[in-house]
Design an enzyme around this catalytic site. Structure first.
Site, PDB file in Angstrom:
ATOM      1  CE  LYS A 102     -37.214 -18.368  -0.737  1.00  0.00           C
ATOM      2  NZ  LYS A 102     -35.938 -19.015  -0.404  1.00  0.00           N
ATOM      3  N   GLY A 163     -28.183 -22.534  -3.468  1.00  0.00           N
ATOM      4  CA  GLY A 163     -27.361 -23.713  -3.184  1.00  0.00           C
ATOM      5  C   GLY A 163     -25.958 -23.670  -3.771  1.00  0.00           C
ATOM      6  CB  ALA A 189     -30.300 -17.876  -2.823  1.00  0.00           C
ATOM      7  N   GLY A 190     -27.228 -18.142  -1.972  1.00  0.00           N
ATOM      8  CA  GLY A 190     -25.868 -17.908  -2.445  1.00  0.00           C
ATOM      9  C   GLY A 190     -24.811 -17.954  -1.366  1.00  0.00           C
ATOM     10  CG  ASN A 211     -32.170 -25.019   3.472  1.00  0.00           C
ATOM     11  OD1 ASN A 211     -31.497 -25.795   4.150  1.00  0.00           O
ATOM     12  ND2 ASN A 211     -33.369 -25.351   3.098  1.00  0.00           N
ATOM     13  CB  THR A 212     -27.542 -25.242   0.565  1.00  0.00           C
ATOM     14  OG1 THR A 212     -28.810 -25.367  -0.073  1.00  0.00           O
ATOM     15  CG2 THR A 212     -26.666 -26.407   0.151  1.00  0.00           C
TER      16      THR A 212
END
Lengths: 260, 65
Positions: A102, A163, A189-190, A211-212
């Protein structure tokens, strides 16, 4: 359509799950492993960092990830130049013995937005060296087309800053990106909650990476399951075909035979 | 002799990369090694000897997104 028949491919490798998850910011490796399991993901991202020589925690992340079951996707998080990102990818390949990377080249610490100029440079080098490059980029259809032209195996436009949990800020751009490229489009992301993941899939994206949203939830394992369901629900809804939006009502019940 | 490992100065006797990794208990771990900015393949650890001023990067996988 069952998940078994709705498979997809990255660089010729077939996957069933369309959810890709990170391994960062969990309370411990055990919780991380349980969340990955609950998410149903088959691809997990990891970061490449220096081993602490003087004070090493001997437990390795890889003790908790069954490499027969999961495909590792090492990232270049924290790299702010093409040079650092390329070095990191070469190290990742040597450590993990896989060509999947990535690729992210960041431009700014506050936003973590990509530096697309450096990203293109790094992608060109890595593709030539035989890497399977999955680049994290802006939700910019032109950039995504350039990355595809360079030979990237997928494009990974952001939904919102890493995040941030702000969701898919520009669904129209994501749709244009999907029209513009033939390689898989993965929103990276987001995502903040399950509905964000469902929206990405309803738009027709091939996958979602997060992830987050999972590790930062009050109950990461429950949220991982929610994301698993949301990605599958969103994908099914996309395949089923949503009704058009209309300003006024259309009755669902027959107009004839109303009493009175 | 003096070498730089992960940005920190280390004083070590003459030895191979394999011996060095063993001395810091890194050898059974899934790691990657860069010597003076070039990737060192695992098959080269035993045959590569460290020299004064060498710069080693030893990395592994940690949690990340």
């Amino acid at each position: 359509m069952s998940q078994h028949t709705d498979t997809w491919k990255i660089a010729g490798r077939e996957f069933r799950s369309r959810l890709m998850v990170g391994t960062g910011k969990y309370a411990d490796f055990r919780q991380m492993a349980q969340a990955i399991e609950a998410s149903g993901a088959e691809i997990v991202t990891v970061a490449v960092r220096r081993v602490n020589i003087s004070d090493r925690n001997k437990e390795s992340l890889l003790d908790y990830i069954d490499l027969k079951k999961y495909t590792l996707l090492p990232n270049t998080a924290g790299c702010y130049s093409a040079d650092d990102a390329v070095r990191t990818c070469r190290l990742a390949r040597e450590a993990g013995l896989s060509d999947f990377v990535k690729l992210e080249v960041l431009g700014d610490e506050k936003t973590l937005f990509p530096d697309n100029e450096e990203l293109l440079k790094a992608a060109a080098i890595l593709v030539k060296e035989g890497f399977t490059v999955l680049p994290y980029t802006s939700d910019d259809p032109i950039m995504c087309r350039k990355l595809e032209d360079l030979g990237c195996a997928a494009v990974m436009p952001l939904g919102a800053p890493i995040g941030s949990g702000l969701g898919i800020r520009n669904p129209y751009n994501i749709r244009i990106i999907m029209e513009n490229v033939k390689v898989p489009v993965i929103v990276d992301a987001g995502v903040g909650t399950a509905s964000d993941a469902a929206i990405a899939m309803e738009l027709g994206c091939d996958g979602v990476l997060m992830n987050t949203a999972i590790s930062g939830a009050r109950d990461p394992i429950a949220m991982a399951e929610a994301m698993n369901l949301a990605v599958r629900a969103g994908r099914l809804a996309y395949l089923a075909g949503r009704i058009p939006r209309k300003l006024y009502a259309t009755a669902s019940s027959p107009l004839e035979g109303v009493i009175g | 002799m003096k070498i730089i490992v992960n940005g920190e100065e280390q004083i070590i006797p003459a030895m191979s990369v394999h011996e060095y990794l063993h001395s810091i208990e890194c050898d059974p771990m899934p790691i990657a090694v860069e010597l003076n900015r070039s990737i060192l393949k695992k098959s080269e650890y035993r045959t590569t000897f460290l020299a004064e001023g060498d710069q080693l990067e030893i990395v592994w996988f940690v949690g990340g997104g």
